[in-house]
Each structure stands twice: as structure tokens, then as C-alpha cells.
Motif scaffolding. Sequence first.
Motif, short mmCIF file in Angstrom:
data_model
loop_
_atom_site.label_atom_id
_atom_site.label_comp_id
_atom_site.label_asym_id
_atom_site.label_seq_id
_atom_site.Cartn_x
_atom_site.Cartn_y
_atom_site.Cartn_z
N ARG A 143 49.36 57.62 45.93
CA ARG A 143 49.00 57.89 44.54
C ARG A 143 47.97 59.00 44.44
NH1 ARG A 143 47.30 51.82 43.30
NH2 ARG A 143 46.09 52.48 45.11
N LYS A 147 48.20 63.61 43.48
CA LYS A 147 47.58 63.78 42.17
C LYS A 147 47.31 65.25 41.84
CE LYS A 147 44.70 60.45 39.75
NZ LYS A 147 45.74 59.99 38.94
N TYR A 154 45.52 69.30 38.62
CA TYR A 154 46.10 67.98 38.30
C TYR A 154 47.59 68.11 37.98
CZ TYR A 154 46.84 63.68 35.61
OH TYR A 154 47.33 62.49 35.13
N PRO A 156 50.22 66.28 36.02
CA PRO A 156 50.52 65.19 35.07
C PRO A 156 51.97 64.72 35.14
CG PRO A 156 50.36 67.28 33.92
CD PRO A 156 49.99 67.55 35.34
N PRO A 186 57.83 58.02 40.67
CA PRO A 186 58.06 56.67 40.14
C PRO A 186 59.43 56.49 39.48
CG PRO A 186 55.84 57.38 39.62
CD PRO A 186 56.54 58.57 40.20
N ALA A 187 60.03 55.36 39.78
CA ALA A 187 61.30 54.91 39.16
C ALA A 187 62.50 55.79 39.49
CB ALA A 187 61.16 54.75 37.65
N GLU A 190 65.23 53.75 41.46
CA GLU A 190 65.90 52.77 40.61
C GLU A 190 66.88 53.45 39.64
OE1 GLU A 190 65.97 49.46 40.71
OE2 GLU A 190 67.32 49.53 38.98
N GLU A 267 65.56 59.96 29.86
CA GLU A 267 65.12 60.16 28.47
C GLU A 267 63.98 61.17 28.46
OE1 GLU A 267 63.78 56.43 26.86
OE2 GLU A 267 61.75 56.72 27.61
N SER A 270 57.02 61.53 28.44
CA SER A 270 55.85 61.62 27.55
C SER A 270 55.34 63.05 27.46
CB SER A 270 54.74 60.67 28.01
OG SER A 270 54.05 61.19 29.11
N SER B 11 46.57 59.93 31.35
CA SER B 11 46.27 61.20 30.68
C SER B 11 47.10 62.32 31.27
CB SER B 11 44.78 61.51 30.85
OG SER B 11 44.50 62.83 30.45
N HIS B 12 47.48 63.27 30.41
CA HIS B 12 48.13 64.49 30.89
C HIS B 12 47.10 65.50 31.38
CE1 HIS B 12 51.77 63.68 28.04
NE2 HIS B 12 51.91 63.08 29.20
N PRO B 15 42.68 63.83 35.57
CA PRO B 15 43.20 63.09 36.73
C PRO B 15 42.46 61.78 36.98
CG PRO B 15 41.93 65.01 37.45
CD PRO B 15 42.05 65.11 35.95
N SER B 18 43.51 57.48 35.31
CA SER B 18 44.28 56.35 35.88
C SER B 18 43.52 55.61 36.98
CB SER B 18 45.60 56.86 36.43
OG SER B 18 45.36 57.91 37.35
N PHE B 22 44.31 51.94 38.92
CA PHE B 22 44.65 51.86 40.35
C PHE B 22 43.69 50.95 41.10
CE2 PHE B 22 46.64 56.38 40.31
CZ PHE B 22 47.85 55.85 39.92
N ARG B 38 51.90 46.38 39.94
CA ARG B 38 52.26 47.77 39.66
C ARG B 38 51.48 48.27 38.46
NH1 ARG B 38 52.99 52.48 40.91
NH2 ARG B 38 55.00 53.52 41.02
N GLU B 39 51.17 49.55 38.49
CA GLU B 39 50.49 50.20 37.38
C GLU B 39 51.54 50.93 36.54
OE1 GLU B 39 50.39 51.04 40.56
OE2 GLU B 39 48.37 50.85 41.38
N TRP B 42 51.06 55.15 29.61
CA TRP B 42 51.61 55.81 28.44
C TRP B 42 51.82 57.30 28.73
CZ3 TRP B 42 54.26 55.97 24.34
CH2 TRP B 42 53.96 56.73 23.21
N LYS B 43 50.85 57.90 29.42
CA LYS B 43 50.90 59.35 29.66
C LYS B 43 51.23 59.72 31.11
CE LYS B 43 49.57 60.90 25.57
NZ LYS B 43 50.42 61.81 24.79
N GLU B 44 51.37 58.73 31.97
CA GLU B 44 51.69 59.05 33.36
C GLU B 44 52.87 58.18 33.79
OE1 GLU B 44 48.12 59.29 35.90
OE2 GLU B 44 46.92 59.56 34.09
N GLU B 45 53.17 58.23 35.08
CA GLU B 45 54.34 57.50 35.56
C GLU B 45 53.94 56.47 36.62
OE1 GLU B 45 57.56 60.80 36.09
OE2 GLU B 45 55.56 61.63 35.93
N PRO B 46 54.69 55.37 36.73
CA PRO B 46 55.84 55.05 35.91
C PRO B 46 55.44 54.82 34.46
CG PRO B 46 55.24 53.15 37.22
CD PRO B 46 54.39 54.29 37.69
N ARG B 49 58.27 52.60 29.77
CA ARG B 49 59.71 52.49 29.60
C ARG B 49 60.43 52.13 30.91
NH1 ARG B 49 62.83 52.44 25.11
NH2 ARG B 49 64.20 54.14 25.71
N GLU B 50 59.85 52.55 32.03
CA GLU B 50 60.60 52.42 33.28
C GLU B 50 59.95 51.54 34.34
OE1 GLU B 50 61.72 56.38 34.49
OE2 GLU B 50 63.06 56.60 32.76
N THR B 54 61.39 48.82 38.17
CA THR B 54 60.98 49.06 39.55
C THR B 54 60.58 47.77 40.26
OG1 THR B 54 58.63 49.40 39.08
CG2 THR B 54 60.07 51.33 38.86
#
Lengths: 353, 288
Positions: A143, A147, A154, A156, A186-187, A190, A267, A270, B11-12, B15, B18, B22, B38-39, B42-46, B49-50, B54
Motif C-alpha cells: 500500500r 503511493k 502522489y 491518486p 485493487p479489485a 476480481e 464504471e 471517482s 483523497s485525490h 497521500p 488514507s 490503513f 479491508r480498507e 470514496w476517493k481512493e481504491e478499492p 463500489r468494488e 474482493t
Amino acid sequence: MNAPQLDALVASASQGVEFDGLSVAADSEEYRVEIPGERLETDEAGLRAFAEENPWYVSNWYYWTRTVGSEGARYAFLRWIEDAGRPVGERYEALSTGVSRTWGQLRVSATIGEDGKRRYALGHVDDAESASLDTYSDPLAARELVKLDDRGRYRPLSTAPTLPTGWEYPNLDGEDLVRTVDFIYPATVENWHREREGELDVTHFREAAERQSGIYEIVSQLSVEELEAAAETCCVDSQCLKRRQWDEDEETDLDVPRGDGEFPCREPCSLFVTAARKFVTLGREEMRSYEFELTPTEKEQIEEIIDAVAEGRTDEIREADLNEGANRYRARYLRARRMPDGELSGTSTYPED
Amino acid sequence: MQALVIVGHGSHLNPGSSRPTFSHADTIRETGVFDEVREAFWKEEPSFREVLRTLESDEVYVVPLFISEGYFTEQVIPRELRLEGWDVSAWESGDGVSADHATLKASDVEKTIHYCGPAGTHDSMSDVIVRRAESVTGDSEVGDGFGLAIVGHGTERNENSAKAIEYHTDRIRESGRFDEVRALFMDEEPEVDDVTDFFSTTDIVVVPLFIADGFHTQEDIPEDMGLTEDYRRGYDVPAEVDGHRIWYSGAVGTESLMADVLLERAAEAGADVRGLSDGDASRGVADD
């Protein structure tokens, strides 16, 4: 193959074994065992002797059905890595020297370990030949590892083609490999698996936009022309390694290339929605005419600067390359000559004010 | 199998946003109570929605690492997780600070989702605020002779944001541990800018009820309170302002005890936490 694996096979014979070309069945004390080109009806001792002569089949069966567990995305992904459609013998020979696959900017390698257990290595594709890498074993470390890009910026968007180099996971088991990949992209495993199964749940732009609320509610106002430009801006391979599977809606495909990535994008993400919101506000402005005094070369220079920024090329332009329009000295000179009060050609943006 | 999903804003741009998510996830992983942790962001992944797809677990406990009940926890997260039939009344929180949990299905996976109230309005969050005061002063008994200011963003858009601040302020005040306890805000009255006006004690601990350190907690609040002229030059802890000593703690959400709040949320929603010793995840890990 080891003794517990062989015992497990013998114990499973009565329920029947059918896996990667190995077939075993039992009827009271009678065993029937088959691999491509060979078939034998025998007793338990004969089955054991046959297995001793064909250990790869046994350890292969054990690894996939007992160690990994023969279903789901992880299983499919690990099978894909070693191209498991091939005959077992051919696969084991390939695994003895190592097989590799590319997953985004990741290079995943598999080798055969003790008793048929696979070992996996994970790193950046560009580091395949690199000798001095920082080595890791804990999936959680991935992770932080990804980053920032190699320039310290960074990231994103996890699937942006800016994965940092200089690290490797030299020795992972299958479970930790998939966890590590899931922390980096991530994902993706899947969703790739769902797509292969014909079950990828794609959400097209209009539907995704409809769902938005708060400050993002306005993204539904994006016109199809703006949507095309937005996808070309954000979703092409030079910006994101996912293969775009969503379009404007189910009936209306976008013309922008989907990309060649291994894993799908199901889809608008964000980051795309955030960008789309900005594009909607930009699109609200009325066009107006300005008059600028520029030489032909200066006009071209402005175009070169926009191009260099859009392609992320500014770092490649050499300090003293005065022939490049996007060179810093050239840009500073243009500013000194044509933006006397910070406005191009001295032309006010809002002359009426 | 049971999984815990900690959902954060992310956040977009920043850094560090998050990192608390974590870090608390790792604390809970170490307890071994959940098969999967799992984390999601809203603004990062996963993304929200997804994340569910996983997971291999059938039972999933989702705890929002958010401060208040409101737009994100009541609308955005349930919608993005595709929780079927979600309605905020399922939380039975009429006052904006009493959310518990709801059990639902998500439409893209075959799993049972236990959607919990946010960490920020759980009772035990008061303990985290006090712990934050202890750690910033280095005094496990801190309270006597001290004032405590709990700082919130405050916003006209979401009145619940202030309610969470007021709630913990009242609880800690009632405990009697500090001489004075006040709720202050960044963009509504009473404002954090005037922190020294609100306390008669010389020593004031200031704890911002924010999940992650960022622009607000590292730049705005220290400058607004006069701890420093320019956040880039840093500030002292404690810092002298108008004859008071301000002990500024930074975001409460980075406190390791937060992991306990997340665990308690999941446990109250039915997660099996029997493997946990003393019900205190963060303490166990801190001893390592």
C-alpha cells in the motif's frame, strides 16, 4: 509429490478425481487411474506405484484443489499466470525455469517449489533485469510502496501507468500474491474474473452520473461530445491501464479507444467523476472572441506547451534545448515578451470589467 | 468467515488521508479476530463500489471511519455499497448521534452486510478524545486544572457534524475529569480562533475531531489559534497564546485507540470478537 499428497489422492479415489488430465476412480479395492496416454486398472499398491512414477500429476492436483481451492478469482488468476490450459508436463517444465505474465505494470512470475507448490515473484515490469531491488514479503507493505511515483508524486489512481520501480516481492505463495496485487491494483483480479465468466457488471456513464449526488450531481449535464473528450483525457492507456468497458450508455459506444489492458474498467471511477464535474463547469462558459498579437512561431509555441503538459513531457525537455517550444527558457521569454501584466498579448480576459 | 471493511474518505490530493484507515486496519488485523480486513475509500481504491467483491467472507461488517452521521454515512456509502432497501431509519438514530447498525444485502455480491454507524458518534469515541489529551500532554491523569476544547469543522450543510462534537463534549464534561470542556468550530460560532476567550484555565488541550491530519488540522487550526504565524514553521506543544498554554493534539482519528471504536462497532453489530483479549486491540498491539 510428498506422502501426504499421495495419501490424499488415494483417499479421494472413491469420490473420483478428475483434474488436469489425471483421472482416478475406485470401486472397493479396484482402482482405475489414467493420465494422457496411459491407463491402468490396479490395486492400491499399484495406484501408489503409478503415482510415484508420475508425481507431477499428483502434486499438481493437490496444489490446485487443496492448497489453492479450485474456484473463484484467485484460482482463475493463478491458473492464468502459468497458462494452465497446457498439459501438466509441459507446464512443470516451464515452471522449473519460471513463467511470467504482465498485469498492468506488474510482472508476475511463477516457479515450482517443493512438492509442486508454486512460488510467485512480483515486481515492476521494468525491473525484470534489475539487480538492486528492495525486497518485500508482507503484502500490506504494498500500500505504501505504490503511493508515490518515481518522481515522488502522489498517485491518486492506482492503475495510472506510473507504478514506481525499485522493489520486488521475490517469494510469495498464491494467497499472498493475490493480496499484494489487490493492494497495488485493487479489485482488478476480481473484475477480470467476472469478465471471463461473462458476469462483469458494467455501469455506463449515464447510469453512473444519475447516481451522483451533492456536488457531483451536475456531471449528468456532460454532453456526449464532452464525454468523448473526457474519456480521451482520462481513460486512454497513457493515463490508465484499465480497459474501458463502459460507454455513454448500453446503446451508445464512445469512439475513444478502450485500451489494451488485461483488466477491465467497469464504471467511471471517482477521479473521472471529479474531472467530469470540472468539465461540466468549464462547458458552461460562453465562447467569446479575443484578439492576440503573436508571431507564427509564438502561436506554435503555445500549442507545443499545451501538448507537452498534456503528454506529461515537460520533464523530458532539456534545460538548454531552446528549439523546444515548451523549454522553460522559451516559456519564460514568451511570458516576458507577450504577457506584460500576466495577460496574453496584454488582452484583458474580461475587458468590460 | 467474517470480514471487516473500514470505509474512509480518502483523497485525490493528499497521500496522508488514507493512513489512519490503513493503520487502524492493521491494528485490527493483528488481533486475528476477522478472517479478512479491508480498507475502502470514496476517493481512493478499492472504491466503495468494488470492495465487497474482493472479499471471500459471507458476513461483512462495514464501519465508516467518519466523524458524523450525515451525507456520507447515510447516503453515499450505502448507495455505493449497493445496500438493498437501505433507509436511514434502520439505524434508529433520531438525534444524529445514536446510529447502531443495520443488516442488509448488497446487490452485486452474495453476502450479508452489517452496516454500522460511524466511528465518530460511538460512545467510546469520548475515550479516544481523552486518550488524545493524555498522549499530547504526556500525562495519563490529565484533567485537573486543564480545559479541553473539542474542535469540529462545523458546517451549515450538515448539522449532524456539530452534533457529534457537542455529544462528546457533553459526555466528557459530565465525567468531570476536566475543569472546563467546550465545543469549538472552524467555520461557525463559537470559533476556534478565539479559543483562549472560552477558558479560564491556563492549560487548554485542543483536540480536533477529524479523522486524518491534513489541511484543516495541520494548517488552518494551528494558524487560526495563533500557535504559529505560518504552519510550515511548525508550532510548540504546548504553545503560549494570550497567557494560556495550548496543547494541540492534531486529528483524533490518528489515535491508535480508534481501532477499538471500530471493533466495538462491529461487535455490537454481531461480529464474533471472542478471540480478542480484554477487548482492547490497540493496547495489545502497542505492547509489541
